[in-house]
Design an enzyme around this catalytic site. Structure first.
Site, short mmCIF file in Angstrom:
data_model
loop_
_atom_site.label_atom_id
_atom_site.label_comp_id
_atom_site.label_asym_id
_atom_site.label_seq_id
_atom_site.Cartn_x
_atom_site.Cartn_y
_atom_site.Cartn_z
N GLY A 11 0.83 -1.21 0.00
CA GLY A 11 0.00 0.00 0.00
C GLY A 11 0.87 1.26 0.00
O GLY A 11 1.81 1.36 0.78
N ASP A 103 5.30 -5.44 6.42
CA ASP A 103 6.01 -6.68 6.78
C ASP A 103 6.11 -7.69 5.63
O ASP A 103 7.11 -8.40 5.52
CB ASP A 103 5.46 -7.31 8.06
CG ASP A 103 3.97 -7.39 8.09
OD1 ASP A 103 3.34 -7.17 7.03
OD2 ASP A 103 3.42 -7.70 9.16
N THR A 126 3.51 2.25 6.01
CA THR A 126 2.12 1.80 5.86
C THR A 126 1.23 2.65 6.75
O THR A 126 1.59 2.94 7.90
CB THR A 126 1.93 0.32 6.24
OG1 THR A 126 0.52 0.07 6.41
CG2 THR A 126 2.62 -0.09 7.54
N ASP A 128 -1.28 1.75 8.16
CA ASP A 128 -1.86 0.91 9.21
C ASP A 128 -1.10 1.02 10.54
O ASP A 128 -1.63 0.69 11.59
CB ASP A 128 -1.89 -0.56 8.78
CG ASP A 128 -2.66 -0.76 7.49
OD1 ASP A 128 -3.47 0.13 7.14
OD2 ASP A 128 -2.46 -1.80 6.84
N ARG A 172 -6.41 -2.56 8.02
CA ARG A 172 -6.36 -4.02 7.86
C ARG A 172 -6.78 -4.70 9.17
O ARG A 172 -7.87 -4.41 9.64
CB ARG A 172 -4.95 -4.45 7.44
CG ARG A 172 -4.94 -5.70 6.58
CD ARG A 172 -3.55 -6.01 6.11
NE ARG A 172 -3.13 -5.18 5.00
CZ ARG A 172 -3.42 -5.43 3.72
NH1 ARG A 172 -4.12 -6.49 3.41
NH2 ARG A 172 -3.00 -4.64 2.77
#
Ligand code: F6P
Length: 330
Positions: A11, A103, A126, A128, A172
Site C-alpha cells: 500500500g 512486513d 504503511t 496501518d 487491515r
C-alpha cells in the site's frame, strides 16, 4: 558501494515521494549512483530499473502516492522470479536496495538477501502503523490528518441533521488508525479488534445522553471488525436515531504529506543509506523513543504488532465513561 536502488512495495503512503527525493540527494552526496525500481518487486522482476538524478525528484515532495509506483507481487513468492530479479540487479551493478513497505515487503527482502550478496534496508511505510518493532511507520501522520478532517466535517453535518454517523477507517487487522482518530476527534464510540466491547454498555449511556439533550453521535469503527452496517442498524433500532455510514476508504492513502511525514521520510532514508554503507545486510530502520535504530527482519516482520498499552487504556475508557452504570466493555 557505488550503486544503490529504491522501491516502494504494498500500500502506498504519503511521504514516499519525500523519501525518494532524499534517497537520490543523499546517494549523490555519498558519491553513489541512485536507481529507481518501478512497481515494487514486479519491476525488479521485469527490469524496470533505471539510474536517476536531481531532475527526477525536483518538485515531488508535495505529492502523495509514489512517482515510482507500488505493487503487491505474487510472482515474487516463486523462486525463479526472484532469481530473475536478482539477475537484473546484478546486471545493473546494484549492491544495495532500500525497500519502503510493510512486513510482507520485508519478508520478500529477507528472501532476496538470503539468496544473494546484495544488501537491503527496510523502511516501515504503511498507514496501518501495524509493524512490530517500530512506534511509527511513514505515512501514518498524513493518514490520521486526513481522517481527522473527514470526521470533523462529518460531525458538522451529523449535528445539523440530528444523525448518528458510523465512520469506517482502514488499518487491515489493526485498530490503530481508528483508535487514534476516535480519541483525537472526540468521537462518542470507538470499536477496534484489540478491545472487546459490549454494545449494551453504550446503549444505556447513549439513551441516557439522548434524553438529556444529545442529538447526534459520531462512531469510529475499524475495517477489521466488518461491523459498519451492523452499527448503523444498531443506532437506528436501539438508540432510535437516523443513521448513516461513511467508509473513508482509499482517501486515507493519498494527499499532501504533512510536515511530520516529510521530515520522517528524510530521517528514515538517511538511516537506511547509512545502514547500507555500514555493511548491514538486511536491517529494518525502526523509530522508537524519539530515535532511530536497526532491527532484524525476524524481529519486525515475524512478530505481531501490539498497540501501545497506554493508548489501549485510553480506548478502553470509551465504555466506562463517568456516570455509566452498565458493565465495562473490557
Ligand atoms: O495496508 C494498507 C491498506 O490501505 C489497508 O489499510 C487496507 O486494508 C488495504 O491496504 C487495502 O488494500 P488495496 O489498496 O489493495 O485495496
Amino acid at each position: 558501494m557505488k550503486k544503490i536502488a529504491i522501491l516502494c512495495s504494498g500500500g502506498d503512503v504519503s511521504g514516499m515521494n519525500a523519501a525518494l527525493k532524499r534517497f537520490v540527494e543523499y546517494a549523490l552526496l555519498k558519491k553513489m549512483q541512485p536507481y529507481f525500481i518501478e512497481h515494487g518487486y514486479e519491476g525488479m522482476i521485469d527490469d524496470h530499473i533505471y539510474p536517476v538524478g536531481y531532475k527526477e525528484v525536483a518538485g515531488i515532495i508535495t505529492k502523495g502516492g509514489t512517482i515510482i509506483k507500488s505493487a503487491r507481487s505474487k510472482r515474487f513468492l516463486e523462486k525463479h522470479y526472484r532469481t530473475q530479479a536478482l539477475k537484473n540487479l546484478k546486471a545493473h551493478g546494484i549492491e544495495g536496495v532500500v525497500v519502503l513497505g510493510g512486513d510482507g515487503s520485508f519478508k520478500g527482502m529477507q528472501k532476496l538477501s538470503q539468496e544473494s550478496d546484495i544488501s537491503f534496508s527496510g523502511i516501515p511505510a504503511t498507514i496501518d502503523n501495524d509493524i512490530a518493532g517500530t512506534e511509527y511507520c511513514l505515512g501514518v501522520d498524513t493518514a490520521l490528518n486526513i481522517i481527522k478532517n473527514a470526521i470533523d466535517a462529518i460531525r458538522d453535518t451529523a449535528s445539523s441533521f440530528d444523525r448518528a454517523f458510523v465512520i469506517e477507517t482502514m488499518g487491515r487487522e489493526c485498530g490503530y488508525l481508528a483508535l487514534v482518530s476516535a480519541l483525537t476527534s472526540g468521537a462518542e464510540l470507538c470499536l477496534i479488534p484489540e478491545i472487546p466491547y459490549d454494545l449494551h454498555t453504550y446503549k444505556e449511556r447513549f439513551l441516557r445522553e439522548k434524553s438529556a439533550g444529545r442529538d447526534y453521535f459520531v462512531a469510529i469503527v475499524s475495517e477489521a471488525l466488518d461491523q459498519t452496517q451492523t452499527l448503523v442498524t444498531w443506532f437506528e433500532k436501539e438508540i432510535g436515531i437516523e443513521s448513516r455510514a461513511t467508509v473513508l476508504g482509499h482517501v486515507q492513502r493519498g494527499g499532501n504529506p504533512t510536515v511530520y511525514d516529510r521530515l520522517m521520510a528524510y530521517r528514515f532514508v538517511t538511516h537506511a543509506i547509512d545502514g547500507l554503507l555500514e555493511g548491514r545486510k538486511d536491517a529494518v530502520i525502526c523509530y522508537n523513543d524519539g530515535g532511530f535504530g536497526y532491527r532484524s527482519i525476524e524481529d519486525v516482520a515475524f512478530v505481531d504488532y501490539m498497540i501501545p498499552e497506554e493508548l489501549l487504556l485510553l480506548g478502553k475508557e470509551y465504555g466506562i465513561k463517568e456516570g455509566t452504570t452498565g458493565t465495562s466493555p473490557v
